[in-house]
Structure formats: C-alpha cells, structure tokens
Design an enzyme around this catalytic site. Sequence first.
Site, mmCIF file in Angstrom:
data_model
loop_
_atom_site.group_PDB
_atom_site.id
_atom_site.type_symbol
_atom_site.label_atom_id
_atom_site.label_comp_id
_atom_site.label_asym_id
_atom_site.label_seq_id
_atom_site.Cartn_x
_atom_site.Cartn_y
_atom_site.Cartn_z
ATOM 1 N N ALA A 34 0.828 -1.211 0.000
ATOM 2 C CA ALA A 34 0.000 0.000 0.000
ATOM 3 C C ALA A 34 0.860 1.258 0.000
ATOM 4 C CB ALA A 34 -0.929 0.009 1.223
ATOM 5 N N HIS A 35 2.188 1.079 -0.003
ATOM 6 C CA HIS A 35 3.113 2.218 0.026
ATOM 7 C C HIS A 35 4.081 2.098 -1.146
ATOM 8 C CE1 HIS A 35 2.603 1.697 4.678
ATOM 9 N NE2 HIS A 35 1.541 2.253 4.127
ATOM 10 N N GLN A 36 4.056 3.061 -2.040
ATOM 11 C CA GLN A 36 4.992 3.071 -3.159
ATOM 12 C C GLN A 36 5.805 4.363 -3.100
ATOM 13 O OE1 GLN A 36 1.374 2.944 -4.323
ATOM 14 N NE2 GLN A 36 1.397 0.847 -3.552
#
Length: 753
Positions: free
Chosen positions: A683-685
């Site tokens: 969910a974190h890029q």
Amino acid sequence: MGGKCRQPMLNEEKREQGKQKKYNHGFSSVEMQTLTSIAEVVFPSLSPNYSGFEGIYKEAQTSKAVQSFLEASASESPIPEEAAELMRKRAFSEGLILVRFVLLFLSTRLGTLLLCGCLCLSGKWPYINYFSCMPLEKREKVFQWWFRHSLFTPIRVAFITLKVICLFTFFSRVGEDGANPAWEAIGYHVDNVENPSQVTKERPLQRGMIETMHEKDSTLHQSLTQKGLRVTEDTEQNAYKIKCDAVIVGSGCGGGVAAAMLASSGMKVVVVEKGSYFAPADYSPFEGPSMAELYESGGVFPTLDGQMLLLAGSTVGGGSAVNWSACIKTPKSILQEWAEDRQIPLFGSPEYLSAMDTVCERIGVTEDCKEEGFQNQVLRKGCQNLGLEVEKVPRNSSESHYCGSCGFGCRRGDKKGTDQTWLVDAVNNDAVILTGCKAERFILEKNKMGSTRKMKCLGVIAKTSNNNITKKLHIEAKVTISACGAILTPLLMHSSGLKNRNIGRNLHLHPVLMAWGYFPDSNSEFKGKSHEGGIITSVHKVVAADNKVQAIIETPSLGPAQYAALCPWESGLEMKKRMLKFSRTAHTITIIRDQGSGEVHGEGRVTYKFDALDRQKIQAGLRQSLRILVAAGAVEVGTHRSDGQRIRCKGISNEELEEFLDSVSPAGGPFSFGENWVVYTSAHQMGSCRMGITEKEGAVDENGESWEAEGLFVCDASVLPSAVGVNPMITVQSTAYCLSKRIAESLKQKMAF
C-alpha cells in the site's frame, strides 16, 4: 444492512443489478461455459448436511443464512458474466490472453486431456470429457494440481486469476436492498453511520471544483473562466489554452499540500486530477464500487509477475482519502541516513522537523484511541502476554473515531485527508481543481544557452475522460509540479521525453505478508468483529539483536471480497469454512523497509525484485506475528501460503509451536518454480523519481526540481531517497511542504524582477 450514497458512480452497481445488464467482455459462449464450471470449483454449492461441516459450524443445521450460504455457488448467474467483465477491465492484455487461451483449451477434448490428464477420461464414447462436463470432484482435483504445479507456471497463474476474480465478484456484489446474501452468514455488515444527519452534506471543495464528467465542449470554457482562469481556444490544435501560475498533477499527500502552499502565497493554482471527487456524504460502504472508483486499476493492480498486489488511491485526495489514518513521523535513523549518506541537507534540518509538526497540526493528528477494534485488541493483548512493547499509532482523526471502512473513504468526515484539509485551504485561496482529467505529457522546450538544464517546462497537456469533451487542455504555467504518485509520476516524465536513468527505477514498495488467527465468538475477551473499529491503532516493532528494526506489525482492513481473494484456496469446502470464520479472524501485516526495488515500465506495468535480506526481515516479522496471535489466545493460526499453512493451537507445546514457526518462510510468487507460493501486497509506493545530489544519483535535486527540465518539480512519494519503513503519509506531506514552500519563495523572487 444497506447504505446510500449521493455520488452516482458509487450507486451504479446497485442500480445495474436491478435490471438486465449488458456485458462487453467479449468472451464466447464456450469460454463462458468453461468459466462457469471453474467458478463452481472455486466456490461450489454444498449441502449443509455435508460431513465436512461436522463440528465446524453448529448453526449450519438451523441458520437459514448459513444454509443458503453453503448452498450458494459462484457459478450462479450473473457472477461468471460479471467476473468476465472485471477481467476485461482490469487484467493485463497478456494475462487476459492467457486466461482466454486456458478457457478455450479446456472447451476442447484435446485441451482438456492435456491439462487434466486421466481425470477427464470416462468409460463411454467419446471417452474424453470437456472440462465443464467433468464431475465436480475431478475438476477440483485438477484445480488443486495446477495450484501446486511448478513447471508450467503461466497456467497456474491463469487458474489463480480466475480464483481471485470469481471470489472477489461473489463477495462484492450487492442487490437492490444494499446487501449480499452471503454477508449475514459470515458475520459481515457494511459500516453504517450511526447518525447520518451529523454527516455534513457540504462539498468543501465545490467552490474550486470543475468536474469534467458533467461538462461538454460548449460549457467547459465558461466553467474555466468563471473560476478566474484565462482561457483561449486554439482551433488548430483543438485545445483550450489555460494560463495560470502553477499547475499540479495529482491531489494526494504531495499535490494537496503543494496546492495549499502555492495558493496561499498568492499564485493562481490549477490541480489536475484523473479521479473523481467524493465528499463524505458521497462515499459508499460497499466494497465493490468503492474499490472500482477510489483505487488505481480498481484495486486490482498486480506486478507483472503476479508476485505483488498494489493498492494506490485514485481520487481527489489520493491515498490520503483511502488510507488507514496512520500518522507516524519519519524515524530519526532514516532522516540521519538521508541527510548524511544521501547528502540531502533538508532531512537533517530544523526546517523538516518543523514541517512535520505543522503537517500533524493541520491534519488534526491525535495520539490516543478511546476504543480499539477487534484486530488491534488482539495485537495489543498478544504483545502484552509475551512481554513485548506495543505502541499507540497516532491518527489524523478524533480519538473516538471507530471506523473500519476508511479504506472506502471516511463517510463520517472524521479522517482528515488532503480533501478535508490542504485542498480546502487551496480552494479558499482560489485554486481550481479539474477532476476526470488525465495529464498526458509536460510541455517542454529547449532552454536558452547557458542554462544549467537542457529543457524548460511550460506546463502540461491533459485530456478529460469525458467523451463529450473533444478538446485537450494546454495548461501553461510558470511552475509545473508532478504529484501523481510513485507509480504514475515516472510514466508522465517518460511520456514527456525525459531520459534520466533514475526515472521509474528504485521503486520501493514496503512488501507485506499477512498472518491470521481465529478467535471464536466464545472468546469474549475480544469485542467486535474483524472489520470493525479503527484500522491501525497499535504497532509492534520487530527488533533484531543489534537493536535495528527488522519489521513493523500492524493490522489491515479487509472486506470480505478482498479477504476471499487473498486467502489460500485449498478446496471449495475449505474456502467456505474460511469464510464462515471471517468476522472473527484477526489479521496482522508484516511491513518491512525494503532494500530491494522495482521499476515502472509503462501504464499498469510494474516489476519488483526482492533483496535476500528483505526476505529474512519478512520471515522474522511473520514468525513474530504468529507468536503474538498464539499468545493472544487464537485457536488456530496460519499464513497465506498457497498450501493453507496453519496449526491448531489448543494444547500445543512450545516445541511444537517453534517447529511450526521454523517452517514459516516467505515463499516466491505464483511464477516461482516451487510447489508453494504466496502473493505479497503493498500500500506504500515510493522512490521512483528519487532526490539525488547529482543527476546520476537522482531524477530530481534536493529542491525537487528535475535535473533535465527547469520549472518542473516533483512533490510526491517518488522523490523519497529510499523506503521509509513506516506508514509514509507524514513523510510525504512534510517533504511536499518543504519543497513547495521553497518553490513558492523562488517563484516570488522571480516574479519580483
């Protein structure tokens, strides 16, 4: 159980299911026949008296909801049609071709023989059954065999795709009554706002909003000029030319902050957002339409090898509108690394520390939680029983916020994303937000001789998704900012002709694996259900012998469709058993600060490669998660490995538990050559246009300006020098705050001369 929302798009699914729906998936009748027979394998109709349910669910004999659930099948109309439609919309072109090849192959006798072997043989002419004509138990054996097969992995991936799509479709459907017949049986209910009258019906951004989906060529010009923009028509290029001081692509954690900072400095700001605008009263409690409208690729965004599923917001407010509210400041060790090792002074400065405080104040961060939800209760209790430290997670909401569906947008308006804070500041200073509008490329020209950068950016060219608008938008600005996230910013840079080697590379994803523990209703120590309560309110840090953090353990938000899609599939029976335990199955997520990285190759096309150390860190976190769940009192715990790895906890000895934990390791993805595999999530890029002290080190300099194009800046998670290791919202907003403040000051100085 039902719920209503004002936004038409989020109500569309319910309306469509009340009438005959037309499908555009293009699957042939024989493909659909095979798909339907596969859907029956994935989620078959079972008798409530089936012996496999003995001792599993006593209510099966008496509860009408459970009986109906057991008898229901994913092969029932219109689920296969809707699954085919979803595949057409979301699958990679290669993936769709592969799935259709398998469906066509299984609709022939020869293809069925090659893929199913002797299981398709019968004693009657013509001796070889089509797949759809094989008995259910034999089709299930074929499915199980291919899930374990490690040689022809593309075929395995095709079957996995069909499993995911069929289950997601089954559990996300809603009828005209706003419910799914399966939800009652699995103990799920949508999050209904207790007092809808308390939810403001105001649309706080309406003052500066132009929703292009409601416009056409003849009205768009007027709408733009009414917002104070200078607009001219260019008939040769069939475009509207719009002049402003600053144009920002994206409205999330980076773009929202940048818009507020530049607008408050007196600039005329235009924000370009390809998603739609939803105010609190517009959001839907329903998983299917919410995922489709609020997330990139409708929430179905795998890496090219299917190893990782990515979640990225795609709406006004971006990730801040749909994230899980965690507000963790950038760790001191990370700031020190970026300032010293990466030689970027900003991150070692009082300016940045002050920015974090300002950001937390503006988005209303609170430090406490008055009542934790079921999953966080489990995490906290398990840590306490083991003598492990567990910390409270600050959130950008009130301390009493008890909402488990903020991943679908906060319907109470309690969570303070950029759509409730920074963008409100921006429109109050006359910023304009264009929704349903996708940036195609930056407007670049050669820079004058003697300039440090070869090119100069003059704005951006955008196109609306509304077919009633034929004209493109040429938005000319003194400053152009890309803030469309670590997946999309590199695409925009590349499509504009920028060549820096760091663009699209160094993509960090904070890979996640989940562990689960089942706590029956008879365990009254933990109140509530898995989908209720604040999503992340507790965190445990897994620390190595050298006191370095290996991983963090938090809890996720999983609706029934996401849960079913991610769960291991062992058989139709086991799938039904798992779903009957849904509401009391607590999940934990192991998040690592990854050394490995990926690359953005094109739209929707991302690859990722693990570092060996990353797998060690995930393993440590996953094993610790299982220990915590066991210590909290779970009767059964397990992982999401494809073989359904699990262990019953009653009467288990420490030696047996450690033996089980020794078998827990992060497997490869579906394409890996191994019998067991797992799908990771992210969910974190971040990091795909990272800052660097030279153009060899980064795509942008320490001020966020492109090394190649003057006046082109990046203000989103893609500028971060490496992975953060914690939920990155505060880091991204604080970085954007500092960069946009510098941009505003620099532009003011230029305009003064």
